[in-house]
Scaffold this active site. Structure first.
Site, PDB file in Angstrom:
ATOM      1  CB  ALA A  47      -0.897  -0.025   1.233  1.00 58.18           C
ATOM      2  CB  ALA A  52       0.183   6.297  -2.923  1.00 56.25           C
ATOM      3  N   PRO A  53       1.946   7.848  -0.642  1.00 59.10           N
ATOM      4  CG  PRO A  53       2.644   9.856   0.328  1.00 59.10           C
ATOM      5  CD  PRO A  53       1.837   8.623   0.619  1.00 59.10           C
ATOM      6  CG  ASP A  81      -8.383  -4.471  -3.345  1.00 51.29           C
ATOM      7  OD1 ASP A  81      -7.636  -4.723  -2.368  1.00 51.29           O
ATOM      8  OD2 ASP A  81      -9.579  -4.173  -3.224  1.00 51.29           O
ATOM      9  CG  ASP A  88       2.681   2.279   6.168  1.00 51.46           C
ATOM     10  OD1 ASP A  88       2.539   2.259   7.387  1.00 51.46           O
ATOM     11  OD2 ASP A  88       2.823   3.339   5.517  1.00 51.46           O
ATOM     12  CB  CYS A 144       0.629   6.674  11.313  1.00 48.95           C
ATOM     13  SG  CYS A 144      -0.705   6.962  10.154  1.00 48.95           S
TER      14      CYS A 144
HETATM   15  C1  LIG Z   1      -0.961   4.788   5.060  1.00 51.28           C
HETATM   16  S1  LIG Z   1      -1.003   4.991   3.337  1.00 51.28           S
HETATM   17  C2  LIG Z   1       0.590   4.399   2.848  1.00 51.28           C
HETATM   18  C3  LIG Z   1       1.718   5.374   3.057  1.00 51.28           C
HETATM   19  C4  LIG Z   1       2.981   4.939   2.366  1.00 51.28           C
HETATM   20  N1  LIG Z   1       3.414   3.641   2.859  1.00 51.28           N
HETATM   21  C5  LIG Z   1       4.102   5.948   2.533  1.00 51.28           C
HETATM   22  O1  LIG Z   1       4.951   5.768   3.411  1.00 51.28           O
HETATM   23  O2  LIG Z   1       4.165   6.923   1.762  1.00 51.28           O
HETATM   24  C6  LIG Z   1      -2.062   3.710   2.802  1.00 51.28           C
HETATM   25  C7  LIG Z   1      -2.237   3.619   1.299  1.00 51.28           C
HETATM   26  O3  LIG Z   1      -2.951   2.412   1.021  1.00 51.28           O
HETATM   27  C8  LIG Z   1      -3.745   2.614  -0.112  1.00 51.28           C
HETATM   28  N2  LIG Z   1      -4.754   1.537  -0.151  1.00 51.28           N
HETATM   29  C9  LIG Z   1      -5.952   1.511   0.467  1.00 51.28           C
HETATM   30  N3  LIG Z   1      -6.580   0.354   0.203  1.00 51.28           N
HETATM   31  C10 LIG Z   1      -5.749  -0.373  -0.576  1.00 51.28           C
HETATM   32  C11 LIG Z   1      -5.850  -1.659  -1.172  1.00 51.28           C
HETATM   33  N4  LIG Z   1      -6.919  -2.420  -0.993  1.00 51.28           N
HETATM   34  N5  LIG Z   1      -4.829  -2.091  -1.936  1.00 51.28           N
HETATM   35  C12 LIG Z   1      -3.737  -1.323  -2.121  1.00 51.28           C
HETATM   36  N6  LIG Z   1      -3.593  -0.097  -1.584  1.00 51.28           N
HETATM   37  C13 LIG Z   1      -4.586   0.368  -0.813  1.00 51.28           C
HETATM   38  C14 LIG Z   1      -4.286   4.006   0.105  1.00 51.28           C
HETATM   39  O4  LIG Z   1      -4.773   4.556  -1.109  1.00 51.28           O
HETATM   40  C15 LIG Z   1      -3.051   4.730   0.658  1.00 51.28           C
HETATM   41  O5  LIG Z   1      -2.326   5.315  -0.383  1.00 51.28           O
END
Ligand SMILES: C[S@@+](CC[C@H](N)C(=O)[O-])C[C@H]1O[C@@H](n2cnc3c(N)ncnc32)[C@H](O)[C@@H]1O
Lengths: 309, 118
Positions: free
Chosen positions: A115, A117-118, A166, A182, A235
């Site tokens: 997971a 982004a960013p 996903d 994360d 977090c």
């Molecule tokens: C807490 S943020 C991650 C922060 C990232 N690890 C960083 O350090 O920049 C969680 C991310 O998970 C993504 N996300 C949510 N559901 C998801 C899914 N089912 N599969 C993949 N990504 C997902 C969100 O869009 C978001 O960008």
């Protein structure tokens, strides 16, 4: 932003964390009202650490006690400099640098950031791997994929590969030496940066988050090689999203927890019980980062190893 | 390091980055050469990564010119016959540009607009 926590924090939030932290809770609530110190991670994919520190001296840097690439900066807008655009550093909250330190990726490995982004942690993983091996940065949200891509390009992470799955539906074969999970969370640990984390807060939020967190953790374990390492981090302070999710995985999958202790930062161990639910003893091996102890944001970090059959 | 082509773009990635077949693949590595159909030009990411090594086809800007460049304007006091050049400022390779008869036309991503301190 130096407000009175009694006026800012929701009552159920206060009640919950009084119960968790007891005598320390007032200190904890007050710490949430203090603005965060700005911090950056210097990108050694773009040059030698010593030289870059010298070139960035106008940002008045102070080293973080626990991470050689991390620095506090007194510069008011580190995201608006030419050096930032050139990818010489990433603006990253100090505690958010910890999960990759604990993951400890090595050059030549295959690593999945499920997971991504960013891309703070993706680009940090690439840096630790010195450009050798591959980091699959997965992100389901198309808009956020654009930001992720921008950061990968800016930081010069040529070993990163972007996917748009996903993450809950990734299935074997086990491909990765290390996996970072994360996931989205209730973000209570970011209140110091921005009170907006409180806007969507409710007692039920954590229970809603748990489903997606379990789904992502399950996939992460499924695609991890035997003997491989997985880090699960959030977090947030909420035990349901932390020890609760980790305990759920321990009951179902062939993984064991490894001790998370980081030199230079005072971390608490994982908690043993919450809301009448007893967690397995080994959950104490996880780390909780509290702002009133470390003067950072908040984080929870668990490190698991997948056992052989 | 490996170079891979996808349409009009060449990307660079690691050897394993070129080999792995993950589901939902969007992009491997970072862009290196763009507009292959028009003869190709070094991407802004590649310039920021390797441009400091360049010695030919380089234009060094002063502070005033840099201000125009970051704002996306044409720098009229630098002219040429249409060559693509690497633009440097204070020794850093910051992006690309076309030296046209009108002046230096910037070729940089929108993100450059975030730069306020230089
Ligand atoms: C807490 S943020 C991650 C922060 C990232 N690890 C960083 O350090 O920049 C969680 C991310 O998970 C993504 N996300 C949510 N559901 C998801 C899914 N089912 N599969 C993949 N990504 C997902 C969100 O869009 C978001 O960008």
């Amino acid at each position: 932003m130096n407000s009175n926590w009694r006026e800012v924090l929701p009552r159920p939030f206060i009640k919950k964390y009084r119960k968790l932290l007891g005598d320390e809770s007032e200190e904890f609530f007050s710490s949430l009202m203090r603005p965060l110190r700005r911090s950056i991670r210097i990108n050694t994919l773009k040059g030698d650490l010593g030289e870059l520190v010298e070139k960035l001296s106008h940002l008045s840097l102070t080293p973080l006690p626990f991470y050689r690439y991390g620095f506090y900066t007194d510069f008011p807008s580190p995201g608006a400099t030419l050096e930032h655009y050139l990818g010489l550093y990433y603006v990253q909250e100090a505690s958010a640098m910890l999960p990759v330190l604990v993951l400890d990726p090595q050059p030549g490995e295959r690593v999945l950031d499920i997971a991504a982004a960013p891309g703070g942690k993706t680009t940090q993983i690439c840096q630790h791997m010195e450009g050798v091996g591959v980091v699959v940065a997965n992100e389901v949200d198309q808009g956020r994929q654009v930001t992720l891509r921008g950061n990968i390009q800016r930081m010069g992470c040529h070993m990163a590969v972007i996917t748009g799955m996903d993450g809950r539906f990734l299935r074997p074969p086990p491909t990765y030496d290390r996996v970072l999970v994360d996931p989205p969370c209730s973000s209570e640990g970011t209140i110091r940066r921005n009170f907006s984390a409180l806007k969507g807060w409710s007692s039920e939020l954590s229970n809603r988050m748990v489903h997606i967190q379990r789904g992502l953790l399950r996939s992460g374990i499924e695609v991890l090689k035997e003997g491989g390492v997985l880090v699960y981090s959030t977090c947030t302070f909420a035990p349901e999203e932390n020890e609760g999710v980790v305990s759920w995985a321990l009951e179902r999958f062939n993984v064991e927890l490894e001790e998370v202790r980081i030199k230079g930062i005072e971390a608490d161990e994982g908690i043993g019980e919450w809301g009448g639910v007893e967690y397995p003893e080994e959950v104490r091996r996880c780390a909780r980062i509290y702002p009133h102890r470390t003067d950072t944001g908040g984080f929870f970090i668990a490190r698991m190893r997948k056992r052989g059959e | 390091m490996a170079v891979i082509r996808s349409g009009k773009v060449l990307n660079i990635t690691s050897t394993d980055g070129a080999r792995i077949q993950p589901p939902g693949l969007k992009e491997r590595g970072i862009s290196f050469i763009k507009d292959l159909n028009k003869g190709g030009r070094l991407s802004s990411a590649a310039i920021r990564l390797f441009g400091n090594l360049a010695t030919r086809n380089v234009v060094e800007l002063d502070r005033k010119q840099m201000e125009v460049y970051l704002g996306g304007g044409v720098i009229e006091d630098l002219r040429g016959g249409g060559d693509y050049v690497i633009v440097k400022y204070k020794g850093w390779a910051v992006g690309g540009g076309i030296l046209s008869k009108r002046g230096l036309i910037p070729m940089v991503p929108k993100a450059v607009k975030s730069v306020k301190h230089y």
